[in-house]
Design a protein around this motif. Structure first.
Motif, PDB file in Angstrom:
ATOM      1  N   PHE A 109       0.823  -1.203   0.000  1.00  0.00           N
ATOM      2  CA  PHE A 109       0.000   0.000   0.000  1.00  0.00           C
ATOM      3  C   PHE A 109       0.864   1.263   0.000  1.00  0.00           C
ATOM      4  N   THR A 110       1.907   1.255   0.828  1.00  0.00           N
ATOM      5  CA  THR A 110       2.767   2.429   0.960  1.00  0.00           C
ATOM      6  C   THR A 110       3.446   2.773  -0.357  1.00  0.00           C
ATOM      7  N   VAL A 111       4.062   1.778  -0.962  1.00  0.00           N
ATOM      8  CA  VAL A 111       4.826   2.021  -2.193  1.00  0.00           C
ATOM      9  C   VAL A 111       3.906   2.374  -3.348  1.00  0.00           C
ATOM     10  N   ILE A 112       2.825   1.636  -3.501  1.00  0.00           N
ATOM     11  CA  ILE A 112       1.931   1.865  -4.637  1.00  0.00           C
ATOM     12  C   ILE A 112       1.260   3.234  -4.541  1.00  0.00           C
ATOM     13  N   LYS A 113       0.836   3.624  -3.338  1.00  0.00           N
ATOM     14  CA  LYS A 113       0.194   4.937  -3.198  1.00  0.00           C
ATOM     15  C   LYS A 113       1.181   6.054  -3.486  1.00  0.00           C
ATOM     16  N   LEU A 114       2.429   5.905  -3.036  1.00  0.00           N
ATOM     17  CA  LEU A 114       3.435   6.929  -3.315  1.00  0.00           C
ATOM     18  C   LEU A 114       3.703   7.030  -4.810  1.00  0.00           C
ATOM     19  N   VAL A 115       3.847   5.893  -5.474  1.00  0.00           N
ATOM     20  CA  VAL A 115       4.082   5.909  -6.917  1.00  0.00           C
ATOM     21  C   VAL A 115       2.869   6.482  -7.646  1.00  0.00           C
ATOM     22  N   ALA A 116       1.664   6.116  -7.205  1.00  0.00           N
ATOM     23  CA  ALA A 116       0.448   6.642  -7.837  1.00  0.00           C
ATOM     24  C   ALA A 116       0.359   8.152  -7.676  1.00  0.00           C
ATOM     25  N   LEU A 117       0.732   8.661  -6.510  1.00  0.00           N
ATOM     26  CA  LEU A 117       0.760  10.113  -6.293  1.00  0.00           C
ATOM     27  C   LEU A 117       1.729  10.786  -7.258  1.00  0.00           C
ATOM     28  N   LEU A 118       2.906  10.207  -7.415  1.00  0.00           N
ATOM     29  CA  LEU A 118       3.906  10.786  -8.313  1.00  0.00           C
ATOM     30  C   LEU A 118       3.430  10.766  -9.760  1.00  0.00           C
ATOM     31  N   VAL A 119       2.855   9.648 -10.195  1.00  0.00           N
ATOM     32  CA  VAL A 119       2.371   9.538 -11.573  1.00  0.00           C
ATOM     33  C   VAL A 119       1.240  10.530 -11.826  1.00  0.00           C
ATOM     34  N   ALA A 120       0.281  10.600 -10.900  1.00  0.00           N
ATOM     35  CA  ALA A 120      -0.872  11.490 -11.083  1.00  0.00           C
ATOM     36  C   ALA A 120      -0.439  12.947 -11.171  1.00  0.00           C
ATOM     37  N   ALA A 121       0.518  13.344 -10.323  1.00  0.00           N
ATOM     38  CA  ALA A 121       0.981  14.726 -10.338  1.00  0.00           C
ATOM     39  C   ALA A 121       1.872  15.019 -11.538  1.00  0.00           C
ATOM     40  N   ALA A 122       2.596  14.010 -12.013  1.00  0.00           N
ATOM     41  CA  ALA A 122       3.551  14.227 -13.108  1.00  0.00           C
ATOM     42  C   ALA A 122       2.887  14.258 -14.472  1.00  0.00           C
ATOM     43  N   CYS A 123       1.790  13.510 -14.647  1.00  0.00           N
ATOM     44  CA  CYS A 123       1.208  13.402 -15.993  1.00  0.00           C
ATOM     45  C   CYS A 123       0.197  14.492 -16.293  1.00  0.00           C
ATOM     46  N   GLY A 124      -0.191  15.286 -15.284  1.00  0.00           N
ATOM     47  CA  GLY A 124      -1.055  16.428 -15.576  1.00  0.00           C
ATOM     48  C   GLY A 124      -2.438  16.396 -14.969  1.00  0.00           C
ATOM     49  N   PHE A 125      -2.778  15.388 -14.146  1.00  0.00           N
ATOM     50  CA  PHE A 125      -4.065  15.421 -13.454  1.00  0.00           C
ATOM     51  C   PHE A 125      -4.089  16.603 -12.490  1.00  0.00           C
ATOM     52  N   ARG A 126      -5.244  17.262 -12.407  1.00  0.00           N
ATOM     53  CA  ARG A 126      -5.384  18.412 -11.519  1.00  0.00           C
ATOM     54  C   ARG A 126      -5.782  17.932 -10.130  1.00  0.00           C
ATOM     55  N   GLY A 127      -4.982  18.289  -9.142  1.00  0.00           N
ATOM     56  CA  GLY A 127      -5.282  17.882  -7.771  1.00  0.00           C
ATOM     57  C   GLY A 127      -4.141  18.210  -6.844  1.00  0.00           C
ATOM     58  N   GLY A 128      -4.392  18.040  -5.550  1.00  0.00           N
ATOM     59  CA  GLY A 128      -3.391  18.327  -4.529  1.00  0.00           C
ATOM     60  C   GLY A 128      -2.748  17.056  -4.009  1.00  0.00           C
ATOM     61  N   ARG A 129      -1.704  17.232  -3.195  1.00  0.00           N
ATOM     62  CA  ARG A 129      -0.890  16.084  -2.780  1.00  0.00           C
ATOM     63  C   ARG A 129      -0.950  15.795  -1.300  1.00  0.00           C
ATOM     64  N   ILE A 130      -1.631  16.635  -0.519  1.00  0.00           N
ATOM     65  CA  ILE A 130      -1.608  16.459   0.929  1.00  0.00           C
ATOM     66  C   ILE A 130      -2.322  15.177   1.353  1.00  0.00           C
ATOM     67  N   PHE A 131      -3.548  14.974   0.909  1.00  0.00           N
ATOM     68  CA  PHE A 131      -4.316  13.824   1.372  1.00  0.00           C
ATOM     69  C   PHE A 131      -3.721  12.485   0.922  1.00  0.00           C
ATOM     70  N   PRO A 132      -3.261  12.351  -0.324  1.00  0.00           N
ATOM     71  CA  PRO A 132      -2.584  11.089  -0.679  1.00  0.00           C
ATOM     72  C   PRO A 132      -1.317  10.868   0.139  1.00  0.00           C
ATOM     73  N   ALA A 133      -0.591  11.952   0.436  1.00  0.00           N
ATOM     74  CA  ALA A 133       0.622  11.819   1.253  1.00  0.00           C
ATOM     75  C   ALA A 133       0.278  11.373   2.667  1.00  0.00           C
ATOM     76  N   VAL A 134      -0.870  11.800   3.183  1.00  0.00           N
ATOM     77  CA  VAL A 134      -1.319  11.339   4.500  1.00  0.00           C
ATOM     78  C   VAL A 134      -1.523   9.825   4.483  1.00  0.00           C
ATOM     79  N   PHE A 135      -2.112   9.304   3.407  1.00  0.00           N
ATOM     80  CA  PHE A 135      -2.289   7.850   3.296  1.00  0.00           C
ATOM     81  C   PHE A 135      -0.939   7.146   3.288  1.00  0.00           C
ATOM     82  N   VAL A 136       0.014   7.675   2.519  1.00  0.00           N
ATOM     83  CA  VAL A 136       1.346   7.065   2.458  1.00  0.00           C
ATOM     84  C   VAL A 136       1.961   7.020   3.851  1.00  0.00           C
ATOM     85  N   GLY A 137       1.884   8.145   4.576  1.00  0.00           N
ATOM     86  CA  GLY A 137       2.460   8.194   5.914  1.00  0.00           C
ATOM     87  C   GLY A 137       1.771   7.262   6.880  1.00  0.00           C
ATOM     88  N   ALA A 138       0.440   7.177   6.812  1.00  0.00           N
ATOM     89  CA  ALA A 138      -0.302   6.287   7.709  1.00  0.00           C
ATOM     90  C   ALA A 138       0.014   4.826   7.421  1.00  0.00           C
TER      91      ALA A 138
END
Length: 410
Positions: free
Chosen positions: A300-329
């Protein structure tokens, strides 16, 4: 300052209502896409096939908005942080539609950046017409504070963010910090109360309450927060080359569908918990501590972090705080699974603190969010101390935000 109360109240209420409207529309659309439609087609709601199809389709839909809608849904989200200069108001409809589609489609991004950007743009545009003599910075600060208050359901987070920003801005020599915070705090309070009264949000993760932390808890917090910072920093280093790779695809109708397909494959591998913005998923993750093995939590930790990076890098509009909270939890629960002697509340709060410090470089927001998740006043001292070595790890190093040349901000 009294003259600013009415504008602050109006901005606070309207900013919250815009946030609630977009969130409500996204939730309704999510129900159609992930429940009604697969049920009608006789396909499993979160089957691997449906996850891949939905994320790819979301990439196509958002790509069309970015390509064809006026304003192209705003600037590249990889270059955007919380707040910033107002974007042209004509870009707001496309930005909000792209955000709603991403939230509903399962993209691993939150609503904070686009909602703040939209509220700043609309508030600045209207404010300059209603009160042309007021400084433009006033409307930016009111909209930012109001939206952050609405997002977190409390004005405290907004006060912390704004106070951090004010230390980098010139102001009247006679004005104290609270003079300068007066109007933004009023807007944040109204925004938070509007959200609370309408939607009743909760950040309660139902974690065991730690009432009497000991030396072992302090040591665990220091180590987990530092390791979380290292994990988040690894994502920051990976972000520029990943963004550059997507930029080589050039067209949004290539970048976003490819990004959606990758997110679909990651979602099929990680399962439903690794989809969407992550806040509800964190609650599910922490609702039954011990239900997931260390291997599952690592996944879960690795996949969510990679998904956050891909989503932010390819141009989807959104923020990073809440996905990062999931990664940390997820990372904190992984530590608890590997070392059961570490208190789960300490592990989760410290993991969230470290990852947020690395990915947002917002010290107060990171500390506030971790403390809210822990829901224990006794944890505050631990988290304050744990933030110190974690900050030493991340300060001066690449952020999860790029400049216009595609290089990491430091």
């Amino acid at each position: 300052m009294l003259r600013l109360v009415v504008p602050a109240v109006v901005v606070g209420a309207l900013a919250s209502l815009l946030f609630l409207t977009i969130s409500g529309l996204a939730e309704n659309l999510q129900g159609v896409l992930w429940e009604t439609l697969p049920d009608a087609l006789g396909i499993g709601r979160y089957s691997s096939l449906w996850i891949i199809v939905m994320l790819t389709a979301t990439g196509i839909a958002v790509g069309l908005v970015v390509w064809k809608v006026h304003g192209h849904a705003g600037e590249d989200p990889a270059e955007a942080g919380l707040g910033g200069a107002p974007v042209p108001p004509g870009t707001v409809p496309g930005l909000l539609v792209a955000t709603m589609l991403a939230l509903a489609g399962g993209v691993s991004l939150g609503p904070e950046y686009p909602i703040i950007a939209a509220n700043i743009a609309l508030t600045y545009w209207l404010g300059r017409r209603v009160l042309p003599g007021a400084p433009g910075a006033l409307w930016v600060s009111l909209a930012s504070a109001a939206t952050i208050g609405a997002l977190f359901g409390t004005p405290v987070a907004a006060a912390l963010v704004i106070s951090e920003a004010l230390t980098q801005q010139p102001g009247p020599a006679h004005a104290s910090l609270w003079d300068r915070l007066f109007a933004p705090l009023a807007a944040a309070g109204v925004g938070a109360m509007t959200t609370t009264l309408v939607a009743h949000p909760s950040f309660d993760m139902d974690l065991p309450v730690l009432t009497h932390p000991g030396w072992g808890d302090l040591l665990a917090a220091l180590i987990v927060a530092t390791l979380g910072a290292v994990l988040g920093l690894a994502g920051c280093y990976a972000f520029p080359p990943l963004h550059s790779a997507f930029q080589r695809l050039r067209h949004p109708m290539v970048m976003l569908p490819v990004g959606g397909l990758l997110l679909g494959l990651l979602g099929a591998l990680g399962g439903p918990l690794t989809l969407f913005k992550g806040l509800d998923e964190v609650k599910e993750l922490t609702s039954d501590i011990g239900a997931y093995s260390s291997g599952e939590l690592a996944k879960f930790t690795v996949i969510k972090l990679v998904a956050l990076l891909v989503a932010a890098a390819c141009g989807f509009r959104g923020g990073r705080i809440f996905p990062a909270v999931f990664v940390g939890a997820a990372f904190g629960l992984l530590v608890h699974a590997l070392v059961p002697e570490v208190d789960p509340s300490v592990a989760v709060a410290s993991g969230v603190l470290g990852v947020l410090l690395a990915t947002t470089r917002q010290g107060w927001v990171s500390l506030f969010t971790a403390a809210v998740l822990a829901a224990s006043p006794a944890m505050l001292a631990l988290l304050c101390l744990a933030s110190l070595p974690a900050w030493l790890v991340v300060t001066g190093r690449p952020q999860l935000e790029l400049d216009h040349a595609g290089h990491s901000r430091h």
